[in-house]
Design a protein around this motif. Structure first.
Motif, mmCIF file in Angstrom:
data_model
loop_
_atom_site.group_PDB
_atom_site.id
_atom_site.type_symbol
_atom_site.label_atom_id
_atom_site.label_comp_id
_atom_site.label_asym_id
_atom_site.label_seq_id
_atom_site.Cartn_x
_atom_site.Cartn_y
_atom_site.Cartn_z
ATOM 1 N N GLU A 268 44.019 44.353 47.823
ATOM 2 C CA GLU A 268 45.363 43.830 47.556
ATOM 3 C C GLU A 268 45.467 43.090 46.228
ATOM 4 O O GLU A 268 46.412 43.308 45.456
ATOM 5 C CB GLU A 268 45.778 42.906 48.706
ATOM 6 N N GLU A 269 44.526 42.218 45.945
ATOM 7 C CA GLU A 269 44.592 41.427 44.713
ATOM 8 C C GLU A 269 44.480 42.317 43.482
ATOM 9 O O GLU A 269 45.259 42.181 42.524
ATOM 10 C CB GLU A 269 43.469 40.381 44.707
ATOM 11 N N GLU A 270 43.520 43.227 43.493
ATOM 12 C CA GLU A 270 43.339 44.134 42.355
ATOM 13 C C GLU A 270 44.555 45.049 42.197
ATOM 14 O O GLU A 270 44.985 45.343 41.080
ATOM 15 C CB GLU A 270 42.076 44.988 42.543
ATOM 16 N N TRP A 271 45.125 45.472 43.316
ATOM 17 C CA TRP A 271 46.293 46.348 43.283
ATOM 18 C C TRP A 271 47.485 45.648 42.639
ATOM 19 O O TRP A 271 48.191 46.241 41.819
ATOM 20 C CB TRP A 271 46.643 46.802 44.695
ATOM 21 N N ARG A 272 47.704 44.397 42.982
ATOM 22 C CA ARG A 272 48.816 43.661 42.376
ATOM 23 C C ARG A 272 48.659 43.601 40.858
ATOM 24 O O ARG A 272 49.642 43.731 40.113
ATOM 25 C CB ARG A 272 48.895 42.245 42.948
ATOM 26 N N GLY A 273 47.425 43.411 40.395
ATOM 27 C CA GLY A 273 47.179 43.363 38.957
ATOM 28 C C GLY A 273 47.469 44.692 38.287
ATOM 29 O O GLY A 273 48.033 44.739 37.184
ATOM 30 N N SER B 270 36.926 49.002 50.767
ATOM 31 C CA SER B 270 37.568 48.084 49.819
ATOM 32 C C SER B 270 36.896 48.133 48.450
ATOM 33 O O SER B 270 37.575 48.087 47.415
ATOM 34 C CB SER B 270 37.534 46.656 50.362
ATOM 35 N N ALA C 185 38.788 49.200 45.065
ATOM 36 C CA ALA C 185 38.801 48.273 43.931
ATOM 37 C C ALA C 185 38.238 48.924 42.676
ATOM 38 O O ALA C 185 38.762 48.712 41.571
ATOM 39 C CB ALA C 185 37.994 47.019 44.276
ATOM 40 N N GLN D 143 46.759 49.265 48.165
ATOM 41 C CA GLN D 143 47.493 48.044 48.486
ATOM 42 C C GLN D 143 46.870 47.325 49.686
ATOM 43 O O GLN D 143 46.790 46.095 49.728
ATOM 44 C CB GLN D 143 48.951 48.402 48.784
#
Length: 344
Positions: free
Chosen positions: A183-188, A147, A151, A179
């Motif tokens: 997940e959070e960084e990917w959405r950004g 992860s 990231a 993803q």
């Protein structure tokens, strides 16, 4: 000179016979039959037309292509006595621009990282459906390292958009990895890329999926049902040919559009991922990837090879860093492997 024992020779010969029996005939389903089945049930075979230099320049319209890759290296072998260094690089095809690079260190012996492991264990154990299944510290630490690297790669990709506003970012590996692991960084990153109209493309050299056999299970001979995509597609595509996966039921199909592409004279294929919102440009993106890949190469665009070479934390580099910046007593006490002290 090292002597190969008769037992090892016999063991490998046995493995060879078993693999030949499994793959030699592929259960009598020939190339044209398999192509026909894929065309009917999976997607379309299309020819990828390489872009000329002028066409590439016109499409880029002054913008860059960016390659993103990451690297990881570890001193020490057994949990928790190791330290891991991670590095990610985003590099523009405009060589005048200095690459964006980010680093991270991880060790279960550091209090903050130990706390991350404990939180990961707690979270994953809550999510387990099998009450008897337990997430162990080693497993949790491995997931955290994956992860962290994902990231880092997302962060350098995001910063490259803010700094350079490129036309396209090629990321090493499937986009689903980012993803799932960050997940959070990917959405950004996705939000920023769509806002700035930057194409995100995952280039997958080592294909490990079995989407084709799963989706063709009712139509394949028994011997082929468990085959992976890499095996089924070996030698199936012509050079500069692509399969657009239009009817595949898979987890990533909800957010991504994927394809398999043969870019070189080698009979193997690579995979491509692109955002669902950008799928209309898949043919053009595939043409660019094909154009940037040497016919005699290993299948991926040469720019990703360059980024991979520059970002890699080699064993020699790791050794120099450790010897120069880690207390020798700590190195010996915490990370030294006894196997290195063997007397022959």
């Amino acid at each position: 000179m090292l002597e190969i024992t008769p037992g090892l020779k016999s063991l490998l010969k046995d493995c060879n016979q078993k693999l030949k029996a499994k793959y030699q005939n592929q259960a009598n389903l020939d190339k044209e039959q398999l192509r026909g089945l894929i065309s009917q049930e999976i997607g379309r075979f299309v020819t990828v037309t390489k872009m000329g230099d002028t066409e590439i320049k016109e499409w880029l319209a002054g913008q860059d292509v960016v390659g993103v890759d990451g690297s990881i290296n570890t001193l020490g072998k057994n949990y928790p006595h190791y330290i891991t260094l991670l590095q990610a690089l985003a590099k523009s095809t405009d060589r005048k621009k200095e690459g964006v690079i980010k680093h991270e260190a991880f060790s279960p012996l550091i209090d903050e990282d130990r706390d991350k492991i404990l939180k990961k264990i707690y979270k994953d154990n809550l999510a387990r459906e099998d009450e008897e299944a337990v997430v162990y510290p080693q497993e949790a630490a491995g997931k955290i390292k994956s992860s962290l690297l994902a990231a880092l790669e997302i962060l350098v990709a995001k910063e490259s958009i803010l700094k350079w506003n490129p036309k396209l970012i090629m990321m090493d590996g499937s986009l689903i990895r980012y993803q799932m692991q960050a997940e959070e960084e990917w959405r950004g990153l996705v939000e920023l890329a769509l806002k700035k109209n930057v194409f995100l493309v995952g280039v997958i050299e080592e294909i490990g999926t079995n989407d084709l056999s799963k989706n063709l299970a009712d139509d394949l001979p028994a011997k082929m049902i468990e085959m992976y995509d890499r095996e089924l597609l070996f030698g199936l595509l012509e050079m500069e040919e692509m399969i657009k996966l239009e009817k595949v039921d898979s987890f990533k199909e909800k957010t991504l559009t994927s394809a398999f592409l043969r870019t070189t004279r080698d009979p193997g294929v690579i995979g491509l991922d692109i955002l669902k919102e950008q799928q209309e440009e898949l043919d053009l993106v595939a043409a660019l990837v094909q154009s940037l890949t040497p016919a005699s190469g290993r299948g991926i665009p040469i720019w990703l090879d360059i980024v991979d070479d520059e970002v890699r934390i080699t064993d020699k580099m790791m050794e120099l860093l450790i010897d120069n910046y880690l207390d020798p007593r700590l190195k010996q006490k915490l990370f030294h492997a006894k196997s290195l002290d063997r007397i022959y």
